[in-house]
Motif scaffolding. Sequence first.
Motif, PDB file in Angstrom:
ATOM      1  N   ALA A  48       0.689  -1.279  -0.583  1.00  0.00           N
ATOM      2  CA  ALA A  48      -0.355  -0.294   0.509  1.00  0.00           C
ATOM      3  C   ALA A  48       0.553   1.123   0.325  1.00  0.00           C
ATOM      4  O   ALA A  48      -0.001   1.905  -0.255  1.00  0.00           O
ATOM      5  N   SER A  70       1.487   4.165  -2.559  1.00  0.00           N
ATOM      6  CA  SER A  70       0.810   5.265  -2.187  1.00  0.00           C
ATOM      7  C   SER A  70       1.997   6.338  -3.094  1.00  0.00           C
ATOM      8  O   SER A  70       2.373   7.637  -3.688  1.00  0.00           O
ATOM      9  N   VAL A  76      -6.406  -6.485   0.689  1.00  0.00           N
ATOM     10  CA  VAL A  76      -4.923  -5.548   0.988  1.00  0.00           C
ATOM     11  C   VAL A  76      -5.518  -5.107  -0.568  1.00  0.00           C
ATOM     12  O   VAL A  76      -4.439  -3.462  -0.605  1.00  0.00           O
ATOM     13  N   ALA A  78      -4.579   4.059   0.989  1.00  0.00           N
ATOM     14  CA  ALA A  78      -3.546   4.748   1.508  1.00  0.00           C
ATOM     15  C   ALA A  78      -3.464   5.421   0.286  1.00  0.00           C
ATOM     16  O   ALA A  78      -2.472   6.424   0.654  1.00  0.00           O
ATOM     17  N   VAL A  79      -3.450   5.047  -0.936  1.00  0.00           N
ATOM     18  CA  VAL A  79      -3.293   6.097  -2.543  1.00  0.00           C
ATOM     19  C   VAL A  79      -3.872   7.082  -1.906  1.00  0.00           C
ATOM     20  O   VAL A  79      -3.913   8.373  -2.447  1.00  0.00           O
ATOM     21  N   LEU A 123      -6.856  -1.765   1.387  1.00  0.00           N
ATOM     22  CA  LEU A 123      -5.580  -1.555   1.870  1.00  0.00           C
ATOM     23  C   LEU A 123      -5.191  -0.335   0.808  1.00  0.00           C
ATOM     24  O   LEU A 123      -4.682   0.905   1.444  1.00  0.00           O
ATOM     25  N   THR A 124      -4.794  -0.320  -0.533  1.00  0.00           N
ATOM     26  CA  THR A 124      -3.947   0.149  -1.182  1.00  0.00           C
ATOM     27  C   THR A 124      -4.665   1.116  -1.381  1.00  0.00           C
ATOM     28  O   THR A 124      -4.344   2.419  -1.430  1.00  0.00           O
TER      29      THR A 124
END
Lengths: 174, 164
Positions: free
Chosen positions: A164, A168, B133, B140-141, B136-137
């Motif tokens: 993650a 980002s 996942v 976060a982005v 979650l990713t």
Amino acid sequence: MDTPLGHRPAWQDDRVNQPPRPTRRQLLAGVAVVAVAAAGGCTGRAAAPPPPDPLRPLLAAALADAELAEAVAAAHPSVAGAALALAADRRSHAEAIGAEVLRVTPSPAPASTTSVPADPSVPPEPAAATGALVAAVRAAQTQAGALVAGLPRHRAGLAASVAACCASHVVVLG
Amino acid sequence: MTTPASSPPNGPPNATVAPGDQGTVDAVQRALAAEHAALWTLQLATAFVTDEVAPAVAEATGAHRARRDATELLLRDHGAVPVAAEPAYATPAPVTDQASAIALLTTAESDVAAAWRSAIEYTDDQAVRTLAVDSLTDAAVRATRWRRTAGTAPLTVPFPGAPG
């Protein structure tokens, strides 16, 4: 072994009729043998070397990415902010993954044996250098994400957070 | 953290789930509750953001709705009744303008990330882990995007969703 008061209990005086008692050293050696046998039990061969830790490639990638990002920051001040932010996060990843690898397989300095990446080559143009970092973090996201389904729970959580974070950074660099 | 303004959403105990799956179901329910809270904050934010930011809010809303629906489907597949959204949530700070609205959106995404990371650590179910996942990713982005919109630094955290 003396008692704290320096007084030998009466039963210890009667050694002749006792079976030989294992020394502390012998006991510890026995524990070690049992532990090795238990560790080897999952492969069915007590003598087989343990399989390589699946987190080691993640550790190597985190260190390599940090090196690349630091080299990009040094060569291209215009993109240094994003590059150094990436380097800092990838160093944090390397630290956490390295600690987990070491926890499971205690061995001297796993980081130093895994690291020592060659000096990364930095593209001469800032845009190309940023592109190299984007490619690196995309690969790292894929690499860590692919492990999430199969790892033990706490390791899966760690790998998921690494994936993650890398995703980002694509936003930051892009 | 955004918290329900009313009673906690524990939901009814589910008798139809195999005992081995209860940990998975509970963890996914907590993630669903975080998704509900994120959708509530996005709805709230629409009243405060400029036309420039509104498309990002709309995009995030669509993404969270899709995730909520997928999560509810997964829970039903496990024989569980998905937790419902709360009518309102308590915000950590009053929302009065775009800056405070975006700060709340960032918090909501961090809460979503934490709930999904926790779900990974409460299950061995590969389908749940894959959804987790991905969620979650994405959280976060989006949190990184909201920080950039707000002009706050750093833009990233090294371990999104990690406790502590």
